[in-house]
Design an enzyme around this catalytic site. Sequence first.
Site, PDB file in Angstrom:
ATOM      1  N   THR A 145     -26.552  24.158 -16.057  1.00  0.00           N
ATOM      2  CA  THR A 145     -27.982  24.321 -16.336  1.00  0.00           C
ATOM      3  C   THR A 145     -28.342  23.337 -17.441  1.00  0.00           C
ATOM      4  O   THR A 145     -28.190  23.624 -18.618  1.00  0.00           O
ATOM      5  CB  THR A 145     -28.274  25.763 -16.775  1.00  0.00           C
ATOM      6  N   LYS A 167     -34.172  25.903 -11.682  1.00  0.00           N
ATOM      7  CA  LYS A 167     -33.163  26.758 -12.319  1.00  0.00           C
ATOM      8  C   LYS A 167     -33.663  27.243 -13.689  1.00  0.00           C
ATOM      9  O   LYS A 167     -33.546  28.427 -14.031  1.00  0.00           O
ATOM     10  CB  LYS A 167     -31.854  25.975 -12.485  1.00  0.00           C
TER      11      LYS A 167
END
Lengths: 291, 291, 291, 291
Positions: free
Chosen positions: D95, D171
């Site tokens: 991420t 995300k």
Amino acid sequence: MKLGFIGIGKMGAGIARNLLRAGHSVAVYNRTPEKAKALTQDGATMAASPAEAARDSDAVMTMLPDDHAVEDVAFGEGGIASAMKPGAVHVSHSTIGVALAKKLSKWHEQRGHGYISAPVFGRPEAAEAKKLVVVAAGPAQLLEKARPLFDAIGRRTFVVGADASEANVVKLCGNFMIASMLEAFSEAFATTAKSGVNRQDFLEIISELFGSPVYGNYGAAIANEKFEPAGFALKLGLKDIRLVLEAAAVEAVPMPLASLLRDQFISAVAHGQQDLDWSSLSQVSARSASL
Amino acid sequence: MKLGFIGIGKMGAGIARNLLRAGHSVAVYNRTPEKAKALTQDGATMAASPAEAARDSDAVMTMLPDDHAVEDVAFGEGGIASAMKPGAVHVSHSTIGVALAKKLSKWHEQRGHGYISAPVFGRPEAAEAKKLVVVAAGPAQLLEKARPLFDAIGRRTFVVGADASEANVVKLCGNFMIASMLEAFSEAFATTAKSGVNRQDFLEIISELFGSPVYGNYGAAIANEKFEPAGFALKLGLKDIRLVLEAAAVEAVPMPLASLLRDQFISAVAHGQQDLDWSSLSQVSARSASL
Amino acid sequence: MKLGFIGIGKMGAGIARNLLRAGHSVAVYNRTPEKAKALTQDGATMAASPAEAARDSDAVMTMLPDDHAVEDVAFGEGGIASAMKPGAVHVSHSTIGVALAKKLSKWHEQRGHGYISAPVFGRPEAAEAKKLVVVAAGPAQLLEKARPLFDAIGRRTFVVGADASEANVVKLCGNFMIASMLEAFSEAFATTAKSGVNRQDFLEIISELFGSPVYGNYGAAIANEKFEPAGFALKLGLKDIRLVLEAAAVEAVPMPLASLLRDQFISAVAHGQQDLDWSSLSQVSARSASL
Amino acid sequence: MKLGFIGIGKMGAGIARNLLRAGHSVAVYNRTPEKAKALTQDGATMAASPAEAARDSDAVMTMLPDDHAVEDVAFGEGGIASAMKPGAVHVSHSTIGVALAKKLSKWHEQRGHGYISAPVFGRPEAAEAKKLVVVAAGPAQLLEKARPLFDAIGRRTFVVGADASEANVVKLCGNFMIASMLEAFSEAFATTAKSGVNRQDFLEIISELFGSPVYGNYGAAIANEKFEPAGFALKLGLKDIRLVLEAAAVEAVPMPLASLLRDQFISAVAHGQQDLDWSSLSQVSARSASL
């Protein structure tokens, strides 16, 4: 003029005394009579009820802590409305909500009385020293009649409109601006302190930057963490933020900074700060930063 | 003293001129040379690069728009660090981040130079009139050496610590406090205007209440919606709020009011206001209230 | 049981019909009688006033839009309290405030009636399909008595306490959580859309992530900008956020996310969205980002 | 396929194992080699550096905690870019921020490599059980080539665009939506708890309302105050909120709810919660309400 004055607290005492000094005849009433008694030495007469203070008066002032108290003193049992003579004026100095001011205007008009909102800016010392800033609104002829009263109690009077509630929205927004400064100071002190900057240094610089006694005084309270005695209790600050949010909601105006203040004041109350000065708002930021 | 000065924009021009007036010898550099040229009439010499301005100077001032520009002028190719003589001092007047100030301190020290942060409060007119407020931090002996320079450009100098970055956190927090005032004004004007209160009336009352020229000037800009020419561009305001949030995050201090300001500035940028004065922040509240 | 039912709107119609289907005898009242009339085909009898619907009933249900309507129908002139027989129960399905629920409990008790709060989660289709989630609170013996009524209208009943207002605080917090999801979706859609991500793609991913029909349905409304007809009007969403903030303030709990929602809903109202579905909250973020 | 895999932490271990199970050849590298060693029992080979893991591989996966680690492993000394063969693909599961993803795309392209962002949703257990949700973006022909890899590690793959960074913004926004739910739960639990409602009751009702395992699991963690071991550390949550705010700022999108989350996470860090699960965000609301 023949006056009635209801609410002899920290602010009311100074205001009433200046009305007496200006030569007016003043009948005073306070729920706790001791506080009112002191004014008899300045020439005031004691009234046994709001109604008695209002009887035969040309104007009746109220200086009370909240909407509930004003509504009760004005239109509750034994309230001033039951005794005011035709044409007499109710002058409300309290910081009340816009909705109540609109109701008071209407109710008094229906009974043949006048109504003016005349909230004031200034701490108890300023009230005593005749240095308040008066913000007044209401029908023009009533304002003209009341002018000498305002001149007797403040350093300057601003007339903002024919609708009495306009003075209240201005007063609430003024208090909102002071509270915003308190929050800005709180966050800035937390960040500078944790960064190693001396609190007095930061205070001096910000005072120099703004050149305002309001910044100087409140900044000093926060820098020195001196929150007692309360010049203006935190719970009253929360009340005013609540009232400004209500006034804004009626006009469909979002006030995100006022919402933030409301949350911070509520957190302060949750930690028992309701009776400290509202500058103790800084403790909320301090706790949040684990300072 | 023999000085170099990099960055002859609105602020830099006034500062450099006052250094010349105080009898210092100043080599000036600006990316757009035209702006620097005007200063030759006041006795400045033109430098062809930051390095050239720094060579042989006792102190080199930088007054540049952001972190990137300062880092590049100081340690980029042809930067001042490549030409400063041993013991010379870099005096950074720019409003830069705390992290960069710490890096500059370290990097200069490693090369045998001194570094001072000396950001200033005041608009271009104040810079010209020698009325800036200087906030300085760094090693004591360097500050002593630089003292006459600060005296030459401002009305007052505050020394806040031995760690140069402390001056930057104070400057950022000062700008944060001004921006907080802008947001408070914005919300209060939206609410009072929609409630029927005249903007000039509200401005006068708040000016009287705070007794601060900062409130008077910014309040007038908002009341009159006069946002051009920009005294301080909104995009620079956003940059400073971003930097104060970064400085606070390093110390684990939440600044919810700064976060609110960041969102409001971003919305302003989304609506094309980046080059207007930062007091145009008021348009965000106005749009949000459909005013 | 012999029942009275006041408030035959979108939700009330489905609930009342399911009570009839379960074999109860129901006297219905609605301010606009046309809406109530349709239920006579299902076996309901029409009442000419709330009082008439309440007379001889074992339980009286109210399903009304706000606190004012409930207080008026319960204790106003011709209200149900004036006609309820001793021991009868008022079952309030409306989403009302905690303060009013406390007052209704007290007032009914003083008159020898029972009071239960039983707000429901679910849209009109769920009410019709007997799929509501019922949250009930009040004295245990009253809840036991009312149990068959809840079984008749919902898929599941939760009992949360002996103090009726506890059910209201749960319902308000549930609506707050849905509104929080709306705001999160709104900001996420604004950011992903401006970053070039297709709205349907984002919707599908988030639906997969949470695996919740609530996310699926509301996310689709926002992705497709389909805000009419309103399943739940935005102005009612604002009312509920106001009520949850009031309930939290009484307990001295700051709810900064609820405060943010309040501001966003007010901005939506300022832009004329009060009668759109509350998922149109997304337009506030879109406007703020100049999308 | 011949694969390299850098970053064998809680998430990486499960992903790498599933790639091995699917028949791929995997060279693994982890800064702490012990963690990687366990995978040799599943058929992995140990690499002594990121470069070694990348040499001769068709694709190199990275699963690392933050931007700094990914940038270092990819383009630092001994990084994968120094060893990747022409046409090989870097698949980033981490991420990371939108800005870094854009840089990685460009840098790899300049060297004749491919780059795909393929962040995943799911906790370590889901990684182990091949139940991750994969969000992928990048050039179409690369995505096609990588498809079997995604099928090997997750329950579902979403392709969101040709620009790799689009997967990252999705995300980040997904994590933002989960964090928003945490804050909503936190405030609602504080209000209901102080109002006397049992925490398990509230949890059950909200779980029923949303019908989502995400609500069920996180709600239970908060209700039971079980924040260890951390499935996802709070400091990583703060990192992601910071990254989503940066991504939104680039597109000029204000995200006031994300700003609120940032402040709450910072307050949590100030109180030492950085290594607890991010559901411990609830303690910020609890402290603020003096609960």
